[in-house]
Motif scaffolding. Structure first.
Motif, mmCIF file in Angstrom:
data_model
loop_
_atom_site.group_PDB
_atom_site.id
_atom_site.type_symbol
_atom_site.label_atom_id
_atom_site.label_comp_id
_atom_site.label_asym_id
_atom_site.label_seq_id
_atom_site.Cartn_x
_atom_site.Cartn_y
_atom_site.Cartn_z
ATOM 1 N N ALA A 19 2.312 12.827 -1.419
ATOM 2 C CA ALA A 19 3.092 11.628 -1.737
ATOM 3 C C ALA A 19 2.156 10.467 -2.051
ATOM 4 C CB ALA A 19 4.021 11.268 -0.576
ATOM 5 N N LYS A 20 1.088 10.348 -1.282
ATOM 6 C CA LYS A 20 0.100 9.296 -1.512
ATOM 7 C C LYS A 20 -0.567 9.488 -2.880
ATOM 8 C CE LYS A 20 -3.956 7.219 0.668
ATOM 9 N NZ LYS A 20 -4.912 7.292 1.771
ATOM 10 N N LYS A 78 2.155 16.992 2.837
ATOM 11 C CA LYS A 78 3.246 16.297 2.163
ATOM 12 C C LYS A 78 2.929 14.806 2.041
ATOM 13 C CE LYS A 78 8.205 15.374 2.613
ATOM 14 N NZ LYS A 78 9.393 15.591 3.436
ATOM 15 N N LYS A 79 2.421 14.216 3.112
ATOM 16 C CA LYS A 79 2.051 12.803 3.074
ATOM 17 C C LYS A 79 0.938 12.563 2.065
ATOM 18 C CE LYS A 79 3.354 11.473 7.767
ATOM 19 N NZ LYS A 79 2.867 11.029 9.086
ATOM 20 N N GLN A 80 -0.050 13.448 2.041
ATOM 21 C CA GLN A 80 -1.164 13.297 1.102
ATOM 22 C C GLN A 80 -0.690 13.448 -0.341
ATOM 23 O OE1 GLN A 80 -4.310 12.270 1.802
ATOM 24 N NE2 GLN A 80 -4.589 12.196 -0.417
ATOM 25 N N GLY A 100 3.261 18.727 7.010
ATOM 26 C CA GLY A 100 3.619 17.302 7.007
ATOM 27 C C GLY A 100 2.463 16.445 6.494
ATOM 28 N N ALA A 101 1.254 16.768 6.948
ATOM 29 C CA ALA A 101 0.073 16.022 6.496
ATOM 30 C C ALA A 101 -0.144 16.227 4.997
ATOM 31 C CB ALA A 101 -1.160 16.454 7.283
ATOM 32 N N ASP A 118 1.929 8.583 -5.566
ATOM 33 C CA ASP A 118 2.065 7.132 -5.666
ATOM 34 C C ASP A 118 0.885 6.527 -6.426
ATOM 35 O OD1 ASP A 118 4.453 7.204 -4.286
ATOM 36 O OD2 ASP A 118 3.573 6.601 -2.358
#
Length: 103
Positions: free
Chosen positions: A30-31, A26-28, A23-24, A34
């Motif tokens: 995505a960041k 995935k967030k990174q 999850g972490a 972006d």
């Protein structure tokens, strides 16, 4: 039996840890994506603005050239009309007077 429960608990803890890490990540990711998208959009915007500015400058130059050409043509026409007037205004006046008197 306790060993099995303990082992299952360890597996569950490890699985939770893996899920949290995923999850972490995935967030990174995505960041990061972006940030890449924002950089790309900024680059495209800047390039577009440069192209628009270049085209606008080119159009302004063409318009200025066309206006200058029209101004020169108008000045030529006015000079021509002045020459005609100076050369033949007396004759034109006599012709008009003759037409007026003849009526």
């Amino acid at each position: 039996m306790n060993q099995i429960i303990q082992r299952l608990s360890e597996v569950e803890t490890a699985a939770s840890s893996i899920i949290e890490e995923a999850g972490a990540k995935k967030k990174q990711m995505a960041k990061d994506q972006d940030a890449r998208i924002a950089a790309f959009e900024k680059q495209v915007h800047e390039e577009t603005q440069k192209k628009i500015s270049a085209q606008q400058a080119e159009l302004e130059k063409k318009i200025a050239e066309e206006l200058e050409a029209q101004k020169e043509e108008l000045e030529k026409q006015l000079a021509h009309m002045d020459r005609i007037y100076e050369e033949s205004h007396s004759a034109i006046a006599r012709q008009l007077l003759a037409k007026i008197v003849a009526q």
